[in-house]
Write an enzyme that holds these catalytic residues in place. Sequence first.
Site, PDB file in Angstrom:
ATOM      1  N   GLN A 180      -7.307 -36.165  10.353  1.00 43.17           N
ATOM      2  CA  GLN A 180      -5.944 -35.787  10.705  1.00 43.17           C
ATOM      3  C   GLN A 180      -5.399 -36.681  11.813  1.00 43.17           C
ATOM      4  O   GLN A 180      -6.048 -36.840  12.842  1.00 43.17           O
ATOM      5  CB  GLN A 180      -5.941 -34.330  11.161  1.00 43.17           C
ATOM      6  CG  GLN A 180      -4.625 -33.868  11.777  1.00 43.17           C
ATOM      7  CD  GLN A 180      -4.738 -32.465  12.366  1.00 43.17           C
ATOM      8  OE1 GLN A 180      -5.115 -31.527  11.682  1.00 43.17           O
ATOM      9  NE2 GLN A 180      -4.413 -32.322  13.628  1.00 43.17           N
ATOM     10  N   GLU A 229      -3.043 -23.721   9.593  1.00 40.11           N
ATOM     11  CA  GLU A 229      -4.190 -23.784  10.492  1.00 40.11           C
ATOM     12  C   GLU A 229      -4.156 -22.648  11.506  1.00 40.11           C
ATOM     13  O   GLU A 229      -5.144 -21.973  11.750  1.00 40.11           O
ATOM     14  CB  GLU A 229      -4.224 -25.129  11.237  1.00 40.11           C
ATOM     15  CG  GLU A 229      -5.449 -25.273  12.128  1.00 40.11           C
ATOM     16  CD  GLU A 229      -5.331 -26.401  13.158  1.00 40.11           C
ATOM     17  OE1 GLU A 229      -6.364 -26.842  13.645  1.00 40.11           O
ATOM     18  OE2 GLU A 229      -4.196 -26.815  13.482  1.00 40.11           O
TER      19      GLU A 229
END
Lengths: 377, 377, 395, 395
Positions: free
Chosen positions: D129, D247
């Site tokens: 990420q 998330e």
Amino acid sequence: MDFGLSEEQEMLQRSARDFLARECPSTFVRALYTEPDGFSRELHRKMAEQGWTGLLVPEAHGGLGLSMLDMALLLEEMGRAVVPGPFIFSSVLVTLALMHGGSSAQKKTWLPRLASGEAIGTFAFLEDTDRIDAAGMTLKAKKTRDGYLVSGTKLFVPFAAVADVLLTAVRTSGRGEEGISLLLIDRATPGLSIKSLDIFDQTRRVYEVEFSNVVVTKSALLGTEGEGWKIMARLLDAAAVALAADSLGGAQKSLEMAVDYTKVRTQFNRPIASFQALKHLAADMASDIEPARALVWYAAHAFDALPRDASRAASLAKARLSEVYSRTTNRAVQMHGGIGFTWEHDMHFWFKRAKWNEFAFGDVAFHRERIAQLEGF
Amino acid sequence: MDFGLSEEQEMLQRSARDFLARECPSTFVRALYTEPDGFSRELHRKMAEQGWTGLLVPEAHGGLGLSMLDMALLLEEMGRAVVPGPFIFSSVLVTLALMHGGSSAQKKTWLPRLASGEAIGTFAFLEDTDRIDAAGMTLKAKKTRDGYLVSGTKLFVPFAAVADVLLTAVRTSGRGEEGISLLLIDRATPGLSIKSLDIFDQTRRVYEVEFSNVVVTKSALLGTEGEGWKIMARLLDAAAVALAADSLGGAQKSLEMAVDYTKVRTQFNRPIASFQALKHLAADMASDIEPARALVWYAAHAFDALPRDASRAASLAKARLSEVYSRTTNRAVQMHGGIGFTWEHDMHFWFKRAKWNEFAFGDVAFHRERIAQLEGF
Amino acid sequence: MDLTYSKEDETFRKEVRAWLKKNLPKKDKAISDLMPHDPERVKRSKDWQHKLFDAGYVAMNWPKEYGGQDADVMRQTIVNEELTLARAPGLVGASGLTMLGPTLIQCGTEEQKRRYLPKVLTADEIWCQGYSEPGSGSDLASLTTRAELVGDEFVVNGQKVWTSNAQFSDWMFCLVRTDPDAPKHRGISYILIDMRTPGITVRPLVQMTGDAGFNEVFFDNARVPRANLVGELHQGWMVANATLFHERNMLGSTTRTQLMMQNLIRLARSHQRYGKPAAEDPLMRQKLSDLLTRVEAMKYHSYRQLTDVMHGRSPGIGAMVNKLVGTELNHDICALALEIMNSYAPLKKGAVRVIDNGTWAYEFMFTLGLVIGGGTSQIQKNIISERGLGMPKSG
Amino acid sequence: MDLTYSKEDETFRKEVRAWLKKNLPKKDKAISDLMPHDPERVKRSKDWQHKLFDAGYVAMNWPKEYGGQDADVMRQTIVNEELTLARAPGLVGASGLTMLGPTLIQCGTEEQKRRYLPKVLTADEIWCQGYSEPGSGSDLASLTTRAELVGDEFVVNGQKVWTSNAQFSDWMFCLVRTDPDAPKHRGISYILIDMRTPGITVRPLVQMTGDAGFNEVFFDNARVPRANLVGELHQGWMVANATLFHERNMLGSTTRTQLMMQNLIRLARSHQRYGKPAAEDPLMRQKLSDLLTRVEAMKYHSYRQLTDVMHGRSPGIGAMVNKLVGTELNHDICALALEIMNSYAPLKKGAVRVIDNGTWAYEFMFTLGLVIGGGTSQIQKNIISERGLGMPKSG
């Protein structure tokens, strides 16, 4: 796997909230605060009409025959509304005692009357040692030909002044868990006298009850003589769940009141809800409350459905909610600033209730040690 | 009534801070972190030149003859700089043991060398039970004609690899406080072997020391045989004060680093020091540290001047500073955000030191119970 | 470092102690000096302060010319400690002594000093503080109580709140807005208001303990002579800040906390939990030790500040944390007492079976009020972080 | 309310358990799945995910057309629970599975889905990420890594930080600034970057534990085809927010916490403090019970959320507190373990005398990193108070 509420349960909660908003707003709580007995027979009657006083009572005896989880959901709402009165003691504890240990005659005599709200029960168990374990039960009941002669003192008996019947833990013999018996004693029995114990939380009136050679007939014995502790242990679990549920509702309401207040109160030309310190305090409160709700649900469910884990679950819920409720009201008062500290604002009803709930039926340390024992640490 | 520092004491602290900024910056700590022994003989020599290694040593033996309060002020600065090395063990504990219990021959042999930095001492007392009470001292010293035969294991001995002499607590007889003796054992003695115990805080190296039929002469006995606990109890108080002082300096430095960082780090176009949540965190840290400083001063002063309160004062300081240092570094790491969690930033030196200090020489619970005993609760 | 007192101080302490033993009214002995007010008690309290003043034990550090003794801070500290240890009631004229007095000495005219200070000392006139308003708590400078200068008088309209003792005060030192068009800190004046002025209404504000201590004070065209202005017109913020700062930085008085701690230990030794004294329970021992540690820290912390002040040094950030740490500590001490008492905890003063006359639950709530009053914890933390640690304002 | 599992689910759980017993590589058994990476371990981890996928145990809730099974959340929960209970290593392709995958399914082109998703499932391609930058942590939208569109390519310059697993990732999903003149949220694009692109340098960032887990990633004129844009140009903030929100609201996985708690209780029973097991010390019993209570709360709290999701309801604020409460709880569990171990606490993996292979100290530090990583506690609290409680932004 379904750890959620049924539609009926959600409806029960919604309707309870509506009912209490209407019938027991904070102005009503405030008015009862200074009434001599802190009790409204009218509200009790109305709650009976809703079926609440008979919620746990089997249908055969005039009740709804619902579960402890249903009761916990109702108690959460009553905790939100910080309802004054003997409901938990009468409609949960004495009711359960009769259901679990009562003879059919006793059930027939009392359950319909408790369910209808006509009669009120309370639970007399604490003594001056303030112990909720078996060793704390020393009130002497001497066996006579026709029953028992009871002499001594019970303390902190909730709403004794308005109760018709006192479920009383006495010692008929022995020590420890052996020899404890439960008696259903009519408050009007000669030799029984009560004295008010003035406490800060006026929604939970407590009394000293003096038994001076009180004659009790055999028919008053609930369950088997000397084996009262088994029933009582179950009642203590129920009380832990009930107070945890009450605390959950109270904590949630305190958080909401505090957050609402910060949204309208302005300082430095903006709502104080925009101050990071207050936002984070509110977030901490929510982080305490949200997971705690699941403990209450589980403990109530376990009380009915998972007998082997019921005691542990009750202690988990009581330990956690006691802590969370007290901490939440403390923070909520602070979020209100000075106004939260006044009698004129409602906040103190919850603040005081939290402290009462924290200590009643075992405090945090008591239940943590009990968890340790049940877990076998 | 004068609860403050003298001009000399303030000067000692200022000069120590300057010295350490020059000679032991964090780059130096970082370099030593990966050295085999975690020790710089050069720094030790320079500290000796400052008089630090001999700070407590009487002038007659080549030291400055200063007080425990002076030492605590110095240790606060060393804690600020998170100085690696055996200083506390050599220049406080072994030095005090010699001063309090050493024969004049032992004093003459060791004190000048310890003061000059030529020799290094350490204290071997813990065993696998990890107890710092008398019952924990079980390392057997069998009496022989000329002295003792020592067999067994000591654990967590600080900087054993660079120490010349190990002040070793052994059991010559009995149980409990009776029968403990202290021996000054040369590290080079045959049969003595050491093994590094790899720990996270690399500024505090610890070792397992194995004694395999180690022959020790009578002259190594410090104080009276079997009465070592009296001296040792005094050393444990000194250690508590020393670690409390080290913790105070470390906590203060951690707070300063965190505050400084928030002043330069910007997010949302402003220094994060302007965020209320971080400001209040910093205020909480300062509120922990400021009153704690007075406890350290008092404990050090009591060690010298108020013998009847010395143990209690040492435990007060150690209990509080252990808690405060760990909490402060935890918060300081969080105030740094991600960077505080990296090896590349210095913050972790203090974070790890705080945890070491917390557990060494009695943790918070140990000292609280000790306070309760000394207060006679 | 020397924790012994000088011979002179020791002698003085003995004198004070002896005097108190002889003169302290027995009836006013109580663990707490924070019990609710009633008129009869006010009278006795005024007499008590007067008597103390006559003995030379009030405002000893004030200049001689205004009734003080130019005494060093140690003397007053000794007196305060002995008063607390003797469980003497708090001084009814405290606001006048700690807030108004220093302000007048610093900013008042000679005439004002001579008119007001003597009666502050003797408690012949009681003062209350008029700062907070319903709309301005932490943002004090946003206050809106208006004082329009009409001729030689201020015409005051508005409302104050949280005014301790207003119900029996003779005077109020008060912040009012005299220039509504100026920036908020620059349009405020500091004036002295006779509480018997027509147009003033005092309404008690009952605390959660059930006692009235605070009040709301309403002003409806109350007229105040211009001569009652302290400092310059519109400069009241600066005048007030001198004493606000004084309040926030007061030397931590820890004697009372020490006394509470002693009482807590006594309670733990005497009150049984599950068949043995609470003090023998390992968990309670830990909690008691933790509190004692914090109390001891504050004790030596106050000695340190006292030393600083005696040497003419500012105690700095050390003094800024006093209030935050001290009030939370007092609250925590009470919380543990409640935990020890369990079912006995919520019993009120005078109730059957009550322990320590209900002081612990009362103080538990009252100390929560102190955390809030005179600057919440939140504001204290702003002060510590901004003035103490140099962190920027939150903007 | 019914805490039993359906027969089908029970059967399925037994299947998974049996499969794991047979297939889980023995060497990878560890209390912690968070140990440092090494190339050989990466290889084994990839093989392990591939094997799991072949067995049908990965991304079961994804649509069938992209390699999933359209399974209900209960199935995946059972698999996850069994993986944790079997102490299986974490999935090396977790970022791809939990972050990139859902984003592509929601916002990607059909071509992108077909190109990338299959290899996400099998771990043939590992993703990292690229969000955080040195100058933008909590204020993520202030990111400055520049991607200039030159012809059909983005030319990327700048730096990312806290990039887990970048050292062995094949791809990065990355937020870049494509319009520096637009308001900060509106000039960001979401692009996919091949980590073998010339101009990319990965530099490991060592953690305080001494292990490298995070990285810095530098871009020096790295060229990325325009086809690697996900969603519209300059609309990357919205694209990313879908998964960021994902998330932050992940169902709390409490199985691992429960396991840690069991290990803590085992430690307390076996490790002696002053002559008796720590678990027999009254104080430790209190602390253990407190932690257990919080662990049990999170367990039932996760059941509640699971139920909500199965019934298509949003868990709301309940889910927002998961991360804050969970990470602090894990950290506190480790802290108590250290307290129990005292001198043994700081021993590192592999050290002589080490207990539980040093996991507790390691996790104590690592969980502190988790409190910080992916949104500090501070940011979590903003989210709870703003989105959960409706309090206004701090402006």
